[in-house]
Motif scaffolding. Sequence first.
Motif, PDB file in Angstrom:
ATOM      1  N   LYS A   5       0.833  -1.205   0.000  1.00 33.97           N
ATOM      2  CA  LYS A   5       0.000   0.000   0.000  1.00 33.97           C
ATOM      3  C   LYS A   5       0.868   1.255   0.000  1.00 33.97           C
ATOM      4  N   GLY A   6       1.948   1.223   0.779  1.00 41.74           N
ATOM      5  CA  GLY A   6       2.854   2.367   0.825  1.00 41.74           C
ATOM      6  C   GLY A   6       3.501   2.642  -0.515  1.00 41.74           C
ATOM      7  N   LEU A   7       3.857   1.581  -1.222  1.00 39.48           N
ATOM      8  CA  LEU A   7       4.445   1.739  -2.546  1.00 39.48           C
ATOM      9  C   LEU A   7       3.441   2.311  -3.533  1.00 39.48           C
ATOM     10  N   LEU A   8       2.171   1.905  -3.414  1.00 44.06           N
ATOM     11  CA  LEU A   8       1.135   2.426  -4.299  1.00 44.06           C
ATOM     12  C   LEU A   8       0.899   3.912  -4.062  1.00 44.06           C
ATOM     13  N   VAL A   9       0.905   4.319  -2.779  1.00 41.01           N
ATOM     14  CA  VAL A   9       0.736   5.740  -2.443  1.00 41.01           C
ATOM     15  C   VAL A   9       1.898   6.544  -3.024  1.00 41.01           C
ATOM     16  N   THR A  10       3.111   6.002  -2.887  1.00 36.00           N
ATOM     17  CA  THR A  10       4.296   6.676  -3.416  1.00 36.00           C
ATOM     18  C   THR A  10       4.238   6.758  -4.938  1.00 36.00           C
ATOM     19  N   GLN A  11       3.814   5.689  -5.558  1.00 34.56           N
ATOM     20  CA  GLN A  11       3.681   5.680  -7.014  1.00 34.56           C
ATOM     21  C   GLN A  11       2.707   6.743  -7.487  1.00 34.56           C
ATOM     22  N   GLN A  12       1.592   6.871  -6.793  1.00 36.70           N
ATOM     23  CA  GLN A  12       0.611   7.876  -7.172  1.00 36.70           C
ATOM     24  C   GLN A  12       1.160   9.284  -7.004  1.00 36.70           C
ATOM     25  N   ALA A  13       1.937   9.500  -5.938  1.00 34.54           N
ATOM     26  CA  ALA A  13       2.541  10.815  -5.701  1.00 34.54           C
ATOM     27  C   ALA A  13       3.515  11.184  -6.822  1.00 34.54           C
ATOM     28  N   ILE A  14       4.276  10.212  -7.301  1.00 33.43           N
ATOM     29  CA  ILE A  14       5.188  10.472  -8.417  1.00 33.43           C
ATOM     30  C   ILE A  14       4.407  10.719  -9.699  1.00 33.43           C
ATOM     31  N   ASN A  15       3.338   9.957  -9.904  1.00 32.40           N
ATOM     32  CA  ASN A  15       2.503  10.148 -11.095  1.00 32.40           C
ATOM     33  C   ASN A  15       1.857  11.524 -11.134  1.00 32.40           C
ATOM     34  N   ASP A  16       1.655  12.113  -9.948  1.00 31.26           N
ATOM     35  CA  ASP A  16       1.047  13.441  -9.870  1.00 31.26           C
ATOM     36  C   ASP A  16       2.022  14.546 -10.268  1.00 31.26           C
ATOM     37  N   ASN A  17       3.302  14.217 -10.357  1.00 31.99           N
ATOM     38  CA  ASN A  17       4.298  15.200 -10.770  1.00 31.99           C
ATOM     39  C   ASN A  17       4.078  15.558 -12.239  1.00 31.99           C
ATOM     40  N   GLU A  18       4.117  16.841 -12.558  1.00 35.69           N
ATOM     41  CA  GLU A  18       3.797  17.308 -13.909  1.00 35.69           C
ATOM     42  C   GLU A  18       4.799  16.843 -14.963  1.00 35.69           C
ATOM     43  N   LEU A  19       5.999  16.449 -14.542  1.00 31.14           N
ATOM     44  CA  LEU A  19       7.007  15.998 -15.499  1.00 31.14           C
ATOM     45  C   LEU A  19       6.852  14.524 -15.862  1.00 31.14           C
ATOM     46  N   VAL A  20       6.064  13.799 -15.056  1.00 30.77           N
ATOM     47  CA  VAL A  20       5.983  12.348 -15.190  1.00 30.77           C
ATOM     48  C   VAL A  20       4.696  11.926 -15.888  1.00 30.77           C
ATOM     49  N   LYS A  53       9.528  11.160   1.199  1.00 26.45           N
ATOM     50  CA  LYS A  53       8.405  11.773   1.902  1.00 26.45           C
ATOM     51  C   LYS A  53       7.223  10.827   2.058  1.00 26.45           C
ATOM     52  N   ASN A  54       6.935  10.046   1.020  1.00 24.68           N
ATOM     53  CA  ASN A  54       5.734   9.213   1.025  1.00 24.68           C
ATOM     54  C   ASN A  54       5.974   7.771   1.450  1.00 24.68           C
ATOM     55  N   TYR A  55       7.227   7.361   1.482  1.00 28.18           N
ATOM     56  CA  TYR A  55       7.535   5.980   1.864  1.00 28.18           C
ATOM     57  C   TYR A  55       8.676   5.995   2.879  1.00 28.18           C
ATOM     58  N   PRO A  56       8.353   6.228   4.154  1.00 26.83           N
ATOM     59  CA  PRO A  56       9.376   6.349   5.205  1.00 26.83           C
ATOM     60  C   PRO A  56      10.295   5.134   5.295  1.00 26.83           C
ATOM     61  N   GLU A  57       9.808   3.958   4.899  1.00 27.25           N
ATOM     62  CA  GLU A  57      10.637   2.759   4.948  1.00 27.25           C
ATOM     63  C   GLU A  57      11.879   2.892   4.071  1.00 27.25           C
TER      64      GLU A  57
END
Length: 316
Positions: free
Chosen positions: A205-220, A271-275
Amino acid sequence: MQEVQEKWVCGFWRRIGALFIDTLILGVLGYVLGLFLEDTFVQLGGWGKLIGFTISIIYFGVMNSSFSNGQTIGKKILNIKVVDSSSSTISLPKSFLRYSFLTVPFSLSGVQITNEALSPYLMYPLSFVIFGGLFSISYLYIFNRVTRQSLHDLAVGSYVVNVGVSSKTLPSVWRPHLAVVAGLFITSVLVPVFTSDIAKSEPFKGLLVTQQAINDNELVKYAGVTEGSTSFNSSDSGSKTTTYVNTRAFLYKNNVDDSDVAKQLAQIIIKNYPESLNKDWVRVTLIYGYDIGITSKWNSHNHQFNPQELAGSESL
């Protein structure tokens, strides 16, 4: 009788050879299109595969039908063709249907699936089509030695045969092959049952949240995030394992060498995946290019960051 059937039905390597020639022809066509439409293909992202799918289904659908005597260019060169049980070439609609059974599993297997597609309502049919189709096609291609019919041939009752050779007796597929194919499709439906527990785990779940945060970046355009480890032997301390979190980020612009962009994405991971702070490295692979199914072109660059140093610079 068996000898006559083997002469009528095209052998494995000749059929593969014809497919290789046809694939090469479509690849050259795709390469030429890419010279003029690269920016368009890049912007299309995963949807670009629809272009290759459209081109290939028109090519194989038309050429394998009675319109072209059941022969693509590759089949003409190797003197084989597609026919039905009466040795007649198949109709255009049947030829299109035949190719659809072959290409849809392969096309879907490379689709960029978003987090929403992890819904059970999509996981089961996708697994049925992709895994059931891919394994069944591969199994029949290799082991169905009598009729040499794969899934798409069985679906429409077609054969790939040697030109100028007739068969007094129509060969039939060995019944256990059909049982194996049914078992492969049933097993494919069960795959999401075993993977659902992984999807519900906290690290996933943490990886999915992080993935979504990166996808939200305008360059990606699209990104995937995974974690893993690499083991290697060191002359000083023997065997050593390095752990990491990695993102493969597909960009809208060809700036894969930009370390600032890579660092920005690495900070999103922190920031999104403290692990990730407990890992040895945060790896960012920046990728630019396209894949339209019949050809692809990629440019990539790997960037690596120490998560502790990255977290410290971010706090400053």
